[in-house]
Write a protein that holds these residues in place. Structure first.
Motif, PDB file in Angstrom:
ATOM      1  N   GLY A  63       0.789  -1.229   0.000  1.00  0.00           N
ATOM      2  CA  GLY A  63       0.000   0.000   0.000  1.00  0.00           C
ATOM      3  C   GLY A  63       0.823   1.282   0.000  1.00  0.00           C
ATOM      4  N   ASP A  64       2.146   1.186   0.069  1.00  0.00           N
ATOM      5  CA  ASP A  64       2.989   2.374   0.069  1.00  0.00           C
ATOM      6  C   ASP A  64       3.000   3.043  -1.301  1.00  0.00           C
ATOM      7  OD1 ASP A  64       3.686   2.118   2.702  1.00  0.00           O
ATOM      8  OD2 ASP A  64       5.746   1.468   2.340  1.00  0.00           O
ATOM      9  N   ILE A  65       3.323   4.339  -1.283  1.00  0.00           N
ATOM     10  CA  ILE A  65       3.529   5.097  -2.504  1.00  0.00           C
ATOM     11  C   ILE A  65       5.012   5.437  -2.548  1.00  0.00           C
ATOM     12  CG2 ILE A  65       3.013   7.212  -3.766  1.00  0.00           C
ATOM     13  CD1 ILE A  65       0.294   7.240  -2.316  1.00  0.00           C
ATOM     14  N   VAL A  66       5.678   5.021  -3.612  1.00  0.00           N
ATOM     15  CA  VAL A  66       7.118   5.229  -3.764  1.00  0.00           C
ATOM     16  C   VAL A  66       7.347   6.272  -4.847  1.00  0.00           C
ATOM     17  CG1 VAL A  66       9.303   4.128  -4.345  1.00  0.00           C
ATOM     18  CG2 VAL A  66       7.556   2.841  -3.126  1.00  0.00           C
ATOM     19  N   ILE A  67       8.135   7.296  -4.530  1.00  0.00           N
ATOM     20  CA  ILE A  67       8.445   8.340  -5.494  1.00  0.00           C
ATOM     21  C   ILE A  67       9.931   8.243  -5.833  1.00  0.00           C
ATOM     22  CG2 ILE A  67       8.500  10.809  -5.920  1.00  0.00           C
ATOM     23  CD1 ILE A  67       6.116  10.995  -3.962  1.00  0.00           C
ATOM     24  N   VAL A  68      10.224   8.134  -7.111  1.00  0.00           N
ATOM     25  CA  VAL A  68      11.600   8.003  -7.592  1.00  0.00           C
ATOM     26  C   VAL A  68      11.868   9.126  -8.596  1.00  0.00           C
ATOM     27  CG1 VAL A  68      13.263   6.534  -8.777  1.00  0.00           C
ATOM     28  CG2 VAL A  68      11.510   5.500  -7.325  1.00  0.00           C
TER      29      VAL A  68
ATOM     30  N   SER B 186       3.542   7.981 -13.954  1.00  0.00           N
ATOM     31  CA  SER B 186       4.598   8.871 -14.388  1.00  0.00           C
ATOM     32  C   SER B 186       4.689  10.044 -13.420  1.00  0.00           C
ATOM     33  CB  SER B 186       4.298   9.384 -15.792  1.00  0.00           C
ATOM     34  OG  SER B 186       5.209  10.391 -16.142  1.00  0.00           O
ATOM     35  N   LEU B 187       5.869  10.563 -13.259  1.00  0.00           N
ATOM     36  CA  LEU B 187       6.061  11.731 -12.401  1.00  0.00           C
ATOM     37  C   LEU B 187       5.343  12.954 -12.965  1.00  0.00           C
ATOM     38  CD1 LEU B 187       7.483  12.266  -9.766  1.00  0.00           C
ATOM     39  CD2 LEU B 187       9.536  12.820 -11.002  1.00  0.00           C
ATOM     40  N   TYR B 188       5.058  12.924 -14.260  1.00  0.00           N
ATOM     41  CA  TYR B 188       4.331  14.027 -14.885  1.00  0.00           C
ATOM     42  C   TYR B 188       2.884  14.101 -14.386  1.00  0.00           C
ATOM     43  CZ  TYR B 188       8.283  14.283 -18.057  1.00  0.00           C
ATOM     44  OH  TYR B 188       9.548  14.401 -18.577  1.00  0.00           O
ATOM     45  N   ASP B 189       2.372  13.033 -13.793  1.00  0.00           N
ATOM     46  CA  ASP B 189       1.005  13.005 -13.268  1.00  0.00           C
ATOM     47  C   ASP B 189       0.978  13.171 -11.754  1.00  0.00           C
ATOM     48  OD1 ASP B 189       0.079  12.486 -15.846  1.00  0.00           O
ATOM     49  OD2 ASP B 189       0.317  10.326 -15.581  1.00  0.00           O
ATOM     50  N   PHE B 190       1.982  13.841 -11.187  1.00  0.00           N
ATOM     51  CA  PHE B 190       2.092  13.964  -9.733  1.00  0.00           C
ATOM     52  C   PHE B 190       0.895  14.670  -9.111  1.00  0.00           C
ATOM     53  CE2 PHE B 190       3.514  18.112 -11.013  1.00  0.00           C
ATOM     54  CZ  PHE B 190       3.159  18.954  -9.976  1.00  0.00           C
ATOM     55  N   ASP B 191       0.256  15.556  -9.834  1.00  0.00           N
ATOM     56  CA  ASP B 191      -0.871  16.303  -9.272  1.00  0.00           C
ATOM     57  C   ASP B 191      -2.115  15.438  -9.080  1.00  0.00           C
ATOM     58  OD1 ASP B 191      -1.105  16.026 -11.988  1.00  0.00           O
ATOM     59  OD2 ASP B 191      -1.926  18.021 -12.342  1.00  0.00           O
ATOM     60  N   LYS B 192      -2.127  14.222  -9.636  1.00  0.00           N
ATOM     61  CA  LYS B 192      -3.265  13.314  -9.464  1.00  0.00           C
ATOM     62  C   LYS B 192      -3.132  12.452  -8.222  1.00  0.00           C
ATOM     63  CE  LYS B 192      -3.975  13.158 -14.405  1.00  0.00           C
ATOM     64  NZ  LYS B 192      -3.809  12.380 -15.612  1.00  0.00           N
ATOM     65  N   LEU B 193      -2.009  12.582  -7.508  1.00  0.00           N
ATOM     66  CA  LEU B 193      -1.771  11.768  -6.311  1.00  0.00           C
ATOM     67  C   LEU B 193      -2.396  12.400  -5.082  1.00  0.00           C
ATOM     68  CD1 LEU B 193       1.965  10.778  -6.665  1.00  0.00           C
ATOM     69  CD2 LEU B 193       0.018   9.252  -6.688  1.00  0.00           C
ATOM     70  N   ASP B 194      -2.903  11.566  -4.215  1.00  0.00           N
ATOM     71  CA  ASP B 194      -3.404  12.010  -2.915  1.00  0.00           C
ATOM     72  C   ASP B 194      -2.394  11.545  -1.873  1.00  0.00           C
ATOM     73  OD1 ASP B 194      -4.966  12.998  -0.897  1.00  0.00           O
ATOM     74  OD2 ASP B 194      -6.225  11.204  -0.790  1.00  0.00           O
ATOM     75  N   LEU B 195      -1.495  12.432  -1.482  1.00  0.00           N
ATOM     76  CA  LEU B 195      -0.397  12.059  -0.589  1.00  0.00           C
ATOM     77  C   LEU B 195      -0.719  12.426   0.859  1.00  0.00           C
ATOM     78  CD1 LEU B 195       2.642  13.205  -2.732  1.00  0.00           C
ATOM     79  CD2 LEU B 195       1.641  10.947  -2.554  1.00  0.00           C
ATOM     80  N   LYS B 196      -1.495  11.596   1.491  1.00  0.00           N
ATOM     81  CA  LYS B 196      -1.811  11.807   2.898  1.00  0.00           C
ATOM     82  C   LYS B 196      -1.415  10.566   3.657  1.00  0.00           C
ATOM     83  CE  LYS B 196      -5.454  15.034   2.027  1.00  0.00           C
ATOM     84  NZ  LYS B 196      -6.823  15.221   1.709  1.00  0.00           N
ATOM     85  N   GLY B 197      -0.834  10.754   4.825  1.00  0.00           N
ATOM     86  CA  GLY B 197      -0.461   9.612   5.642  1.00  0.00           C
ATOM     87  C   GLY B 197       1.033   9.347   5.627  1.00  0.00           C
ATOM     88  N   LYS B 198       1.388   8.261   6.247  1.00  0.00           N
ATOM     89  CA  LYS B 198       2.793   7.920   6.406  1.00  0.00           C
ATOM     90  C   LYS B 198       3.272   6.909   5.381  1.00  0.00           C
ATOM     91  CE  LYS B 198       2.527   8.652  11.345  1.00  0.00           C
ATOM     92  NZ  LYS B 198       2.684   8.086  12.662  1.00  0.00           N
ATOM     93  N   ASN B 199       2.486   6.643   4.375  1.00  0.00           N
ATOM     94  CA  ASN B 199       2.847   5.588   3.436  1.00  0.00           C
ATOM     95  C   ASN B 199       3.551   6.109   2.185  1.00  0.00           C
ATOM     96  OD1 ASN B 199       0.632   6.871   2.351  1.00  0.00           O
ATOM     97  ND2 ASN B 199      -0.357   5.004   1.653  1.00  0.00           N
ATOM     98  N   VAL B 200       4.127   7.309   2.227  1.00  0.00           N
ATOM     99  CA  VAL B 200       4.818   7.879   1.079  1.00  0.00           C
ATOM    100  C   VAL B 200       6.313   7.795   1.329  1.00  0.00           C
ATOM    101  CG1 VAL B 200       5.168   9.941  -0.325  1.00  0.00           C
ATOM    102  CG2 VAL B 200       2.919   9.453   0.637  1.00  0.00           C
ATOM    103  N   ARG B 201       7.052   7.245   0.353  1.00  0.00           N
ATOM    104  CA  ARG B 201       8.490   7.078   0.487  1.00  0.00           C
ATOM    105  C   ARG B 201       9.195   7.683  -0.724  1.00  0.00           C
ATOM    106  NH1 ARG B 201       7.901   4.936   4.905  1.00  0.00           N
ATOM    107  NH2 ARG B 201       7.262   2.844   5.421  1.00  0.00           N
ATOM    108  N   LEU B 202      10.207   8.500  -0.457  1.00  0.00           N
ATOM    109  CA  LEU B 202      11.078   9.008  -1.503  1.00  0.00           C
ATOM    110  C   LEU B 202      12.290   8.101  -1.536  1.00  0.00           C
ATOM    111  CD1 LEU B 202      11.814  11.212  -3.577  1.00  0.00           C
ATOM    112  CD2 LEU B 202      12.880  12.459  -1.716  1.00  0.00           C
ATOM    113  N   MET B 203      12.432   7.335  -2.602  1.00  0.00           N
ATOM    114  CA  MET B 203      13.535   6.378  -2.697  1.00  0.00           C
ATOM    115  C   MET B 203      14.764   7.080  -3.257  1.00  0.00           C
ATOM    116  SD  MET B 203      12.345   3.514  -1.572  1.00  0.00           S
ATOM    117  CE  MET B 203      13.469   2.266  -2.095  1.00  0.00           C
ATOM    118  N   LYS B 204      15.888   6.824  -2.601  1.00  0.00           N
ATOM    119  CA  LYS B 204      17.147   7.388  -3.086  1.00  0.00           C
ATOM    120  C   LYS B 204      18.203   6.329  -3.159  1.00  0.00           C
ATOM    121  CE  LYS B 204      18.175   9.133   1.507  1.00  0.00           C
ATOM    122  NZ  LYS B 204      18.530  10.279   2.267  1.00  0.00           N
ATOM    123  N   GLN B 205      19.268   6.633  -3.843  1.00  0.00           N
ATOM    124  CA  GLN B 205      20.346   5.666  -4.033  1.00  0.00           C
ATOM    125  C   GLN B 205      21.098   5.415  -2.767  1.00  0.00           C
ATOM    126  OE1 GLN B 205      22.370   7.484  -7.352  1.00  0.00           O
ATOM    127  NE2 GLN B 205      21.664   5.833  -8.629  1.00  0.00           N
TER     128      GLN B 205
END
Length: 115
Positions: free
Chosen positions: A53-58, A96-115
């Protein structure tokens, strides 16, 4: 000229910088780096650091090395063909990252993945 010469990425960076959330400003900063220094994240890393259920942003490209056993929503600039297939096979979503405005980013399930 410094920064990306790709007009679509430049427009994306500008629209991300206008957002009020610090997450999008961080993503915009990472996209301003040269393309040879952009992040490449493999599926095994997404598998290791996420829960169902997490949302991962790369802010880069997702590669298909490894497997994914739970459903996650992955938002990235680009995907390899095998990564996209494996994410969808696990029941996840690919955006796609181009559709970022369609995301509902609420809660603790959002992760920014980095190297």
């Amino acid at each position: 000229m410094t920064g990306s010469t790709n007009i679509m990425i430049r427009k994306l960076i500008r629209s991300l910088e206008k957002q009020k959330k610090p997450l999008w400003k961080t993503v915009a900063e990472k996209l301003q780096t040269p393309s040879r220094k952009r992040w490449y994240i493999n599926l095994y890393k997404i598998e290791k650091y996420t829960k169902p259920g997490d949302i991962v942003i790369v802010p880069g490209k997702v590669l298909g090395i490894g497997n994914l056993t739970h459903e996650v929503t992955v938002v990235a600039l680009d995907f390899s063909k095998s990564a996209k297939e494996k994410i969808l096979k696990a029941g996840g979503k690919v955006m796609s990252l181009y559709d970022f405005d369609k995301l509902d980013l609420k809660g603790k399930n959002v992760r920014l993945m980095k190297q």
